[in-house]
Design an enzyme around this catalytic site. Structure first.
Site, mmCIF file in Angstrom:
data_model
loop_
_atom_site.group_PDB
_atom_site.id
_atom_site.type_symbol
_atom_site.label_atom_id
_atom_site.label_comp_id
_atom_site.label_asym_id
_atom_site.label_seq_id
_atom_site.Cartn_x
_atom_site.Cartn_y
_atom_site.Cartn_z
ATOM 1 C CE LYS A 35 -4.338 0.428 2.383
ATOM 2 N NZ LYS A 35 -5.006 0.392 3.945
ATOM 3 C CD GLU A 149 -12.708 13.203 8.465
ATOM 4 O OE1 GLU A 149 -11.577 13.491 8.703
ATOM 5 O OE2 GLU A 149 -13.562 14.131 7.790
ATOM 6 C CB CYS A 258 -20.058 5.188 7.686
ATOM 7 S SG CYS A 258 -18.468 5.530 7.072
HETATM 8 C C1 UGA Z 1 -21.401 8.849 6.132
HETATM 9 C C2 UGA Z 1 -21.709 10.208 6.565
HETATM 10 O O1 UGA Z 1 -22.526 10.754 5.720
HETATM 11 C C3 UGA Z 1 -20.292 10.995 6.798
HETATM 12 O O2 UGA Z 1 -20.810 12.126 7.408
HETATM 13 C C4 UGA Z 1 -19.745 10.145 7.731
HETATM 14 O O3 UGA Z 1 -18.278 11.078 7.860
HETATM 15 C C5 UGA Z 1 -19.247 8.868 7.105
HETATM 16 O O4 UGA Z 1 -20.371 8.258 6.703
HETATM 17 C C6 UGA Z 1 -18.267 8.337 8.204
HETATM 18 O O5 UGA Z 1 -18.544 7.875 9.304
HETATM 19 O O6 UGA Z 1 -17.185 7.984 7.692
HETATM 20 P P1 UGA Z 1 -21.172 7.767 3.446
HETATM 21 O O7 UGA Z 1 -21.194 6.574 4.114
HETATM 22 O O8 UGA Z 1 -19.882 8.102 2.656
HETATM 23 O O9 UGA Z 1 -20.706 9.051 4.870
HETATM 24 O O10 UGA Z 1 -22.289 8.323 2.851
HETATM 25 P P2 UGA Z 1 -23.655 9.093 2.790
HETATM 26 O O11 UGA Z 1 -23.649 9.734 1.403
HETATM 27 O O12 UGA Z 1 -23.744 9.506 3.948
HETATM 28 O O13 UGA Z 1 -24.708 7.683 2.451
HETATM 29 C C7 UGA Z 1 -24.539 6.467 3.343
HETATM 30 C C8 UGA Z 1 -25.607 5.496 2.997
HETATM 31 O O14 UGA Z 1 -26.899 6.316 2.876
HETATM 32 C C9 UGA Z 1 -25.617 5.172 1.455
HETATM 33 O O15 UGA Z 1 -26.132 3.707 1.305
HETATM 34 C C10 UGA Z 1 -26.780 6.055 0.765
HETATM 35 O O16 UGA Z 1 -27.156 5.648 -0.527
HETATM 36 C C11 UGA Z 1 -27.729 5.969 1.704
HETATM 37 N N1 UGA Z 1 -28.692 7.259 1.782
HETATM 38 C C12 UGA Z 1 -28.146 8.371 1.961
HETATM 39 C C13 UGA Z 1 -29.859 7.065 1.721
HETATM 40 O O17 UGA Z 1 -30.405 5.813 1.552
HETATM 41 N N2 UGA Z 1 -30.909 8.118 1.629
HETATM 42 C C14 UGA Z 1 -30.231 9.427 1.629
HETATM 43 O O18 UGA Z 1 -31.308 10.531 1.622
HETATM 44 C C15 UGA Z 1 -29.044 9.595 1.933
#
Ligand code: UGA
Length: 429
Positions: A35, A149, A258
């Site tokens: 890596k 984060e 997450c």
């Molecule tokens: C999430 C959080 O949004 C971040 O703030 C956090 O830092 C991160 O986890 C972490 O803990 O590291 P992420 O998992 O990258 O980020 O993505 P999101 O865009 O939040 O989506 C998470 C899941 O929820 C995805 O499966 C997405 O499709 C789903 N989602 C999101 C929905 O089903 N509906 C929505 O309205 C939004």
């Protein structure tokens, strides 16, 4: 300042590149030689918009380097940030063994007055355990802090450069001052709290968003019973300023590395402290059941999955990433295959990940949407990649009955019906 980041996973690499872009000397450390070698050559092991460019730029400017050597990385560092993975067990217990191993390895190299920051998502109280390890193995005087984060995959660089807030968890003013200084290039409110509040705040933020998604998914399910359209319901509730119109996309449940993990960990933590009747157990359970529930219902509408040719569009867990951890596709594809369907898959970036994550499942992967949907009885638009949403499905309509499952309610039902498909959304008329 010299900053060391331990762990070159998603959060580690993005943080390293961003802190380097502030003009600090940053060393990223990982025990995985392969890596580190790839990162030295400017290669990021996952797809994240803008990251590779930033990484190369910072390495060229001499602000950023990578090593496997703890002495080289930690020696002389003003701030040592631990960003290793904390994967959870099936029951939701955070596995802190990588965090503890890293703490032990870095302890003897710390310089006098260093600040050791835990960035990994960890249960409240973990800093005490890190302190115990450092007390045993470090000779230098150190301070501890927790800086969670909040970046999202797919927009990690811009989220880190434009955060809604920076959360600093510490117990003395001198540590707050140094960490405030480190984050001063960011135009964001700084929230100074105890380490425990920072850790709870991280879990609470993710659990709230996951609960919000679960809530709207439940409302969508109820709409199926009464002719209401969940998108119209969202426009009704979203205009209430206390509720807001954002982050309300119903679908096949939340995924990724997450939300599923953090909700499960919060449920486990709740049980651990005697709060057995907690909301998070239920949220986790509802999200886990979701795909089975929806696919069973769609199965009834399409006359069963057996013998159907199914195109699954979008294999990553969300757009703009090739990450397939807890992606809906990893459940949807095996489920329909088990019911006797033949599956063709497409994703703009995750085809390589799919070869790994779906290695035990019968699926034919395609480079184009046209190829994936050719001959399909059922198209499942699973993830809202812009190319999947923008595609002209009328151009590939065949002379047979075809169903279109809009798993994220991204399409205009009338347009899809006009193109000749039978439209099936989530909680829509
Ligand atoms: C999430 C959080 O949004 C971040 O703030 C956090 O830092 C991160 O986890 C972490 O803990 O590291 P992420 O998992 O990258 O980020 O993505 P999101 O865009 O939040 O989506 C998470 C899941 O929820 C995805 O499966 C997405 O499709 C789903 N989602 C999101 C929905 O089903 N509906 C929505 O309205 C939004």
């Amino acid at each position: 300042m010299k900053i060391t980041i331990i762990g070159t996973g998603f959060v580690g690499v993005v943080s390293a590149a961003v802190y380097a872009s502030f003009g600090h000397t940053v060393v990223g450390l990982d025990i995985d030689e392969k890596k580190v070698q790839a990162l030295r050559n400017g290669k990021v092991p996952f797809y994240e918009p803008g990251l590779e460019e930033l990484l190369l730029e910072q390495q060229k400017d001499g602000n950023l380097s990578f090593t496997t050597d703890y002495g080289e990385a930690v020696g002389g560092s003003d701030i040592v940030i631990i960003a290793v993975g904390t994967p959870s067990t099936d029951e939701g217990k955070a596995n802190l063994s990588y965090l503890y191993a890293a703490t032990e390895s870095l302890a003897s190299h710390l310089k006098e007055g260093v600040i050791v920051v835990v960035k990994s998502t960890v249960p409240p109280g973990t800093l005490d355990a890190v302190d115990d390890i450092l007390k045993t193995h470090a000779t230098a005087r150190y301070d501890l802090a927790s800086v969670p984060e909040f970046l999202r995959e797919g927009s990690a660089v811009s989220d880190t450069l434009n955060p809604d807030r920076v959360v600093l968890g510490a117990t003395n003013e001198k540590v707050f001052e140094v960490l405030e200084d480190l984050h001063s290039p960011l135009k964001a409110p700084i929230v100074k709290v105890t380490p425990e509040s920072a850790q709870m705040g991280k879990y609470a933020a993710n659990a709230y968003l996951a609960t919000r998604i679960t809530f709207i998914n439940q409302i969508a399910d109820l709409c199926e019973h009464n002719g209401a359209d969940v998108q119209e319901v969202i426009s009704v509730i979203g205009l209430d300023k206390r509720v807001g119109g954002h982050y309300w996309y119903p679908g096949f449940g939340y995924g990724g590395s997450c939300f599923p993990k953090d909700v499960k960990e919060l449920a486990y933590y709740s049980r651990l402290v005697g709060e057995d009747q907690n909301l998070f157990n239920k949220v986790n359970e509802l999200n886990n059941q979701r795909i089975n529930r929806l696919l069973t219902a769609y199965g009834k509408k399409i006359g069963g999955w057996e013998g159907k040719q199914v195109a699954v569009l979008g294999l990553s867990f969300k757009p703009n990433t090739d990450d397939m951890r807890e992606a809906p596709s990893t459940k949807v594809v095996p489920w329909v295959v088990e019911k006797g369907a033949e599956v063709h898959g497409f994703d703009p970036k995750a085809l390589k990940s799919a070869e790994y994550f779906l290695q035990d499942t019968q699926i034919e992967l395609h480079e184009t949407i046209e190829a994936a949907v050719a001959g399909a009885d059922v198209v499942i638009a699973l993830i809202e990649w812009s190319e999947i949403v923008a595609f002209d499905y009328a151009s590939t309509k065949e002379d047979k009955k075809q169903y279109f499952i809009d798993a994220r309610n991204q399409f205009n039902p009338e347009k899809i019906s006009k193109a000749g498909y039978e439209y099936l959304g989530v909680g829509r008329k």
